[in-house]
Design an enzyme around this catalytic site. Structure first.
Site, PDB file in Angstrom:
ATOM      1  N   SER A 149      -0.644   4.176   0.654  1.00  0.00           N
ATOM      2  CA  SER A 149      -1.389   5.150   1.447  1.00  0.00           C
ATOM      3  C   SER A 149      -0.520   5.886   2.464  1.00  0.00           C
ATOM      4  O   SER A 149      -0.686   7.099   2.651  1.00  0.00           O
ATOM      5  CB  SER A 149      -2.569   4.470   2.155  1.00  0.00           C
ATOM      6  OG  SER A 149      -3.550   4.087   1.224  1.00  0.00           O
TER       7      SER A 149
ATOM      8  N   THR B 265      -8.724  -1.179   2.491  1.00  0.00           N
ATOM      9  CA  THR B 265      -8.511  -1.768   1.175  1.00  0.00           C
ATOM     10  C   THR B 265      -8.979  -3.224   1.192  1.00  0.00           C
ATOM     11  O   THR B 265      -9.551  -3.696   2.181  1.00  0.00           O
ATOM     12  CB  THR B 265      -7.028  -1.641   0.764  1.00  0.00           C
ATOM     13  OG1 THR B 265      -6.869  -2.049  -0.588  1.00  0.00           O
ATOM     14  CG2 THR B 265      -6.118  -2.458   1.655  1.00  0.00           C
TER      15      THR B 265
ATOM     16  N   SER C  28       0.816  -1.219   0.000  1.00  0.00           N
ATOM     17  CA  SER C  28       0.000   0.000   0.000  1.00  0.00           C
ATOM     18  C   SER C  28       0.847   1.264   0.000  1.00  0.00           C
ATOM     19  O   SER C  28       1.823   1.390   0.747  1.00  0.00           O
ATOM     20  CB  SER C  28      -0.919   0.014   1.229  1.00  0.00           C
ATOM     21  OG  SER C  28      -1.631   1.239   1.276  1.00  0.00           O
TER      22      SER C  28
ATOM     23  N   LYS D 157     -13.592  -3.868   2.399  1.00  0.00           N
ATOM     24  CA  LYS D 157     -14.442  -2.708   2.155  1.00  0.00           C
ATOM     25  C   LYS D 157     -15.918  -2.970   2.468  1.00  0.00           C
ATOM     26  O   LYS D 157     -16.620  -2.068   2.944  1.00  0.00           O
ATOM     27  CB  LYS D 157     -14.268  -2.220   0.714  1.00  0.00           C
ATOM     28  CG  LYS D 157     -12.873  -1.666   0.443  1.00  0.00           C
ATOM     29  CD  LYS D 157     -12.718  -1.180  -0.982  1.00  0.00           C
ATOM     30  CE  LYS D 157     -11.288  -0.717  -1.234  1.00  0.00           C
ATOM     31  NZ  LYS D 157     -11.103  -0.206  -2.621  1.00  0.00           N
TER      32      LYS D 157
ATOM     33  N   TYR E 215      -3.134   0.312  -9.666  1.00  0.00           N
ATOM     34  CA  TYR E 215      -1.980   1.196  -9.841  1.00  0.00           C
ATOM     35  C   TYR E 215      -0.657   0.448  -9.961  1.00  0.00           C
ATOM     36  O   TYR E 215       0.366   1.047 -10.274  1.00  0.00           O
ATOM     37  CB  TYR E 215      -1.908   2.252  -8.725  1.00  0.00           C
ATOM     38  CG  TYR E 215      -1.769   1.715  -7.315  1.00  0.00           C
ATOM     39  CD1 TYR E 215      -0.547   1.282  -6.816  1.00  0.00           C
ATOM     40  CD2 TYR E 215      -2.855   1.700  -6.457  1.00  0.00           C
ATOM     41  CE1 TYR E 215      -0.414   0.829  -5.525  1.00  0.00           C
ATOM     42  CE2 TYR E 215      -2.744   1.242  -5.156  1.00  0.00           C
ATOM     43  CZ  TYR E 215      -1.513   0.808  -4.694  1.00  0.00           C
ATOM     44  OH  TYR E 215      -1.384   0.356  -3.403  1.00  0.00           O
TER      45      TYR E 215
ATOM     46  N   ASP F 250     -13.390   5.916  -3.490  1.00  0.00           N
ATOM     47  CA  ASP F 250     -12.934   5.340  -4.763  1.00  0.00           C
ATOM     48  C   ASP F 250     -13.723   5.926  -5.933  1.00  0.00           C
ATOM     49  O   ASP F 250     -13.172   6.195  -7.000  1.00  0.00           O
ATOM     50  CB  ASP F 250     -13.094   3.823  -4.753  1.00  0.00           C
ATOM     51  CG  ASP F 250     -12.073   3.123  -3.883  1.00  0.00           C
ATOM     52  OD1 ASP F 250     -10.969   3.666  -3.705  1.00  0.00           O
ATOM     53  OD2 ASP F 250     -12.373   2.024  -3.377  1.00  0.00           O
TER      54      ASP F 250
ATOM     55  N   ARG G 201     -15.360 -12.623 -16.474  1.00  0.00           N
ATOM     56  CA  ARG G 201     -15.167 -14.061 -16.684  1.00  0.00           C
ATOM     57  C   ARG G 201     -16.451 -14.838 -16.408  1.00  0.00           C
ATOM     58  O   ARG G 201     -16.801 -15.752 -17.136  1.00  0.00           O
ATOM     59  CB  ARG G 201     -14.059 -14.577 -15.771  1.00  0.00           C
ATOM     60  CG  ARG G 201     -12.666 -14.058 -16.108  1.00  0.00           C
ATOM     61  CD  ARG G 201     -11.639 -14.698 -15.193  1.00  0.00           C
ATOM     62  NE  ARG G 201     -10.318 -14.118 -15.326  1.00  0.00           N
ATOM     63  CZ  ARG G 201      -9.419 -14.469 -16.238  1.00  0.00           C
ATOM     64  NH1 ARG G 201      -9.730 -15.421 -17.115  1.00  0.00           N
ATOM     65  NH2 ARG G 201      -8.246 -13.894 -16.289  1.00  0.00           N
TER      66      ARG G 201
ATOM     67  N   GLY H 125     -13.741  -6.411 -15.994  1.00  0.00           N
ATOM     68  CA  GLY H 125     -13.634  -7.106 -14.721  1.00  0.00           C
ATOM     69  C   GLY H 125     -14.793  -6.760 -13.802  1.00  0.00           C
ATOM     70  O   GLY H 125     -15.422  -5.703 -13.945  1.00  0.00           O
ATOM     71  N   ALA H 126     -15.071  -7.662 -12.871  1.00  0.00           N
ATOM     72  CA  ALA H 126     -16.197  -7.457 -11.957  1.00  0.00           C
ATOM     73  C   ALA H 126     -15.757  -7.607 -10.509  1.00  0.00           C
ATOM     74  O   ALA H 126     -16.508  -8.088  -9.667  1.00  0.00           O
ATOM     75  CB  ALA H 126     -17.316  -8.442 -12.272  1.00  0.00           C
TER      76      ALA H 126
END
Length: 282
Positions: free
Chosen positions: A24, A68, A22, A72, A215, A107, A155, A130-131
């Site tokens: 952050s 994260t 991370s 969440k 990222y 986000d 997918r 993507g899901a």
């Protein structure tokens, strides 16, 4: 006047599993220095199912948490109140601690700010690749940008049911399709695939702008060959954008009101992020 405004020493952390990667602490450390705040911001490894127990033993010195994966949804359930974005997505990446923790999803705002920084203020159509956990935030962000139809490549169609239901609440038509099928031409696209994913979806026509939300592949390199004419957004801009909104929350309890001299603070955070990721300007 809040404790932050009085200059009190406060503790914060980013929690999740794994957490070593991370960035952050880099972002929030830079923000604290720019604002003259005495913050101790840490990484704390917390496994799925352990967030409530972790929060229960924190003392009054703790101000807030950045949350994260995979926590969440747990954070949203733990919060006594949620902002509209967290309520819609069922995911909170920010907790302001206290007797009754409050939760936000920054986000969504990070995605909107990334597109705005790239010059895109609105989109009639969108696509999501993507899901995973970020997909619901991407869908809300695209809706806020004005999208009324969004194609989602994934997918397993079963994972798209929640996105279809969320689209109905947002007034957005969500069309699911296999990950290997070419996506339609759209104004804005968001990739939520993890950095390790070896699939690069095709587009029938390059989207006007594409953001790779992971990222670890922030420069959009995996899409450069597939969408050579699209404007590729650096995923670190989403990371920065959501962090700026978190700092607003941690300093004032309000995600809407800008920080004092926010442009300077954001510039300090961007510079620290560039150094940490080895992309500082020469």
């Amino acid at each position: 006047m809040t404790a932050a405004e009085r200059g009190a020493s406060r503790r914060l952390a980013v929690v999740g599993w794994p957490i070593e990667h991370s960035l952050s602490p880099v972002l929030h450390g830079a923000a604290a220095r720019a604002l003259g705040l005495d913050w101790r911001y840490e990484r704390r490894p917390v496994r799925e199912g352990e967030l409530e127990g972790f929060v229960d033993v924190l003392d009054a010195s703790w101000l807030g948490l950045s949350v994260t994966a995979p926590l969440k949804r747990e954070a949203a359930l733990l919060a006594a109140s949620l902002d509209e974005r967290a309520r819609l997505t069922g995911a909170a990446n920010t907790l302001l601690l206290g007797a009754r923790p409050r939760g936000w999803n920054t986000d969504v705002g990070g995605i909107v700010r990334a597109f705005a920084g790239g010059g895109l203020e609105g989109a009639a159509t969108g696509a999501i690749v993507g899901a995973g956990a970020t997909a619901s935030s991407a869908l809300v962000a695209l809706a806020e940008l004005g999208a009324r139809s969004v194609a989602v490549a994934l997918r397993s169609p079963a994972k798209g049911a929640e996105l279809v239901a969320l689209g109905e609440r947002l007034g957005v038509e969500v069309a699911l399709q296999p990950l290997g099928e070419a996506l339609p031409a759209v104004d804005a696209a968001v990739s939520t695939l993890p950095a390790a994913a070896d699939v690069v979806p095709a587009f029938a026509h390059p989207p006007s702008m594409l953001l790779d939300a992971d990222y670890a592949r922030a420069d959009g390199s995996r899409y450069r060959g597939a969408v050579p004419h699209a404007a590729l957004l650096d995923g670190r801009e989403m990371l920065l954008g959501q962090a700026v909104l978190q700092v607003r929350i941690f300093t004032s309890g309000d995600v809407v009101s800008p920080l004092p001299d926010e442009e300077r603070v954001a510039a300090a955070m961007r510079s620290a992020l560039a150094v940490a990721t080895g992309l500082e300007e020469s």
